[in-house]
Design a protein around this motif. Structure first.
Motif, short mmCIF file in Angstrom:
data_model
loop_
_atom_site.label_atom_id
_atom_site.label_comp_id
_atom_site.label_asym_id
_atom_site.label_seq_id
_atom_site.Cartn_x
_atom_site.Cartn_y
_atom_site.Cartn_z
N SER A 1 11.29 23.02 74.28
CA SER A 1 10.28 22.79 75.51
C SER A 1 10.33 21.66 75.80
N LYS A 2 9.73 20.74 76.51
CA LYS A 2 8.99 19.98 76.80
C LYS A 2 7.57 19.86 76.80
N ILE A 3 7.23 18.36 76.48
CA ILE A 3 5.39 18.32 76.94
C ILE A 3 5.60 17.80 78.43
N LYS A 4 4.74 18.87 78.71
CA LYS A 4 3.96 18.62 79.68
C LYS A 4 2.68 17.52 80.70
N GLU A 5 1.66 18.13 79.52
CA GLU A 5 0.34 17.53 79.88
C GLU A 5 -0.08 16.56 78.69
N ILE A 6 -1.13 15.85 78.17
CA ILE A 6 -1.20 15.17 77.44
C ILE A 6 -3.16 15.48 77.96
N TYR A 7 -3.48 16.61 76.80
CA TYR A 7 -4.92 16.13 77.75
C TYR A 7 -6.37 15.64 76.46
N PHE A 8 -7.29 14.57 76.45
CA PHE A 8 -8.29 15.09 75.44
C PHE A 8 -9.74 15.13 76.20
#
Length: 415
Positions: A266-273
């Motif tokens: 898959s591919k990284i869609k979002e990165i949250y902190f």
């Protein structure tokens, strides 16, 4: 603020605890009640100086005997950095404590008594720092006040240690030599007026100016999934994220990743902190990642870049530091915890024991006792996804757990 994890090592009475106490005192990191307690106890003992070792030796037995037994973690901050110091014991019988304290450290301080020079324990301390791939090592030649701040003594000890360095197998370490007097404060926090021949920096100044690139070993990004985030709210009822900590490198939105062990892409869609979005998850950051595709990912799985897979096997050989009173023998079974992943492991073969003083190996060993270090092969009940420790400190290490007592009985570093 940047956090630097340090480990100290040194033989008995080399002054590790005094050095740390001196740093705390000179950086005004001691609380008023702690300082008053040190002053009071120092007077009771008849000292005409402050016994800074009292700032770190927390156990009654440590204070009574004047030695360090357990690993003490000391926290303090300056304007530039926050520090966590693991004050580890110097005795041979506490080798396991030394390994424990150094295993999570990014830099180390090895103390040498200027009167004694390089001794057998120095070999052991350097071996463990080398084994654990600690990249930044400071050799603090202490008690220079007791050898009249002699440049010749300093140079002789430095030459002996450089000879020891030729025996190491990990060549990427940065070794820095600093002459100090922890008791008097020379070259610890403040520059010494007694050693004009030394043109280098003080110990604290050296630590303050360490660059992150000098501390961390290069590695490829590994993201062990610790938790699957599924909020029970109307607003986020479709949200499915994977929480964990990034090790080795960084991950970016749009990166193609593979989930292990399923090996689906898959591919990284979002990165949250928390509730903020980022384009990049930096090394050692704790984040939540979402993917473009609905693939099956659970706790214990790992996300890696598609072009950089770790090894996926049910058997490997590792260097083991044995920490339990019960011996390790071929055929024994343990729970092996690798990151957040737990598997059953059987000791297949003990190849040889390693003498941590650079005196060689012992063949024909049938079992390991407490504090022994050895090469051991394990067979696992299911595959783990790992890297060699020399390439990736986090993904190449593990602990062994006794399934009956639930005690941690060993630490391992994969070959």
């Amino acid at each position: 603020m940047e956090v630097l994890k340090l480990a100290t090592a040194g033989s008995v009475d080399d002054g590790k605890s005094t050095l740390i106490g001196r740093i705390l005192y000179d950086t005004k990191s001691l609380t008023t009640d702690k300082l008053e307690a040190i002053e009071k106890t120092s007077k009771q003992k008849g000292y005409d100086y402050l016994d800074f070792s009292l700032a770190t030796d927390g156990l009654v037995a440590e204070r009574e005997q004047g030695i360090t037994i357990d690993v003490a973690h000391i926290y303090f901050s300056t304007a530039k950095k926050s520090y966590i110091i693991a004050d580890t014991p110097g005795h041979v019988e506490y080798t396991r404590n030394m390994v424990t304290g150094a295993s999570t450290s990014q830099a180390a301080i090895i103390l040498i008594d200027a009167r004694k020079g390089v001794i057998e324990q120095t070999n052991r301390h350097f071996f463990i720092n080398n084994l654990l791939r600690i990249k930044e090592v400071v050799v603090a030649i202490n008690k220079m006040d007791l050898v009249d701040y002699s440049e010749e003594t300093y140079n002789n000890i430095k030459a002996d240690f450089e000879e020891l360095m030729s025996k190491r197998d990990y060549q990427d370490q940065n070794i820095t030599f600093i002459p100090v007097s922890a008791l008097k404060g020379d070259n610890v926090v403040n520059k010494s007026e007694n050693m004009s021949w030394y043109s280098g920096t003080t110990l604290l100044n050296h630590l303050e100016n360490l660059d992150k690139g000098d501390i961390f070993n290069a590695g490829t990004p590994r993201f062990p999934v610790q938790y699957v985030v599924r909020p029970k709210t109307e607003e986020f009822h479709d949200f499915r994220g994977f929480a964990g900590k990034v090790y080795g490198g960084e991950l970016n939105v749009g990166d193609e990743v593979i989930a292990l062990p399923s090996q689906t892409k898959s591919k990284i869609k979002e990165i949250y902190f928390y509730d903020k979005k980022y384009q990049t998850a930096a090394r050692r950051s704790s984040v939540t990642i979402t993917l473009e595709d609905e693939i099956n990912v659970s706790r214990g799985d790992m996300l890696v870049k598609a072009n950089d897979l770790p090894k996926i096997e049910k058997q490997f050989t590792a260097t083991i530091s044995w920490m339990d009173a019960q011996n390790l023998s071929a055929g024994n079974k343990y729970v092996l915890q690798h990151g957040v992943n737990k598997v059953l492991a059987k000791v297949d073969k003990i190849h040889h024991k390693i003498n941590p003083d650079y005196s060689g190996i012992e063949e024909g060993v049938s079992s390991l006792g407490m504090n022994d270090i050895a090469q051991v092969t394990f067979k696992l009940n299911k595959p783990v996804f790992y890297d060699a420790f020399k390439e990736h400190r986090t993904n190449g290490s593990f602990i062994l757990i006794d399934s009956q007592s639930n005690n941690t009985v060993g630490a391992g570093f994969i070959n």
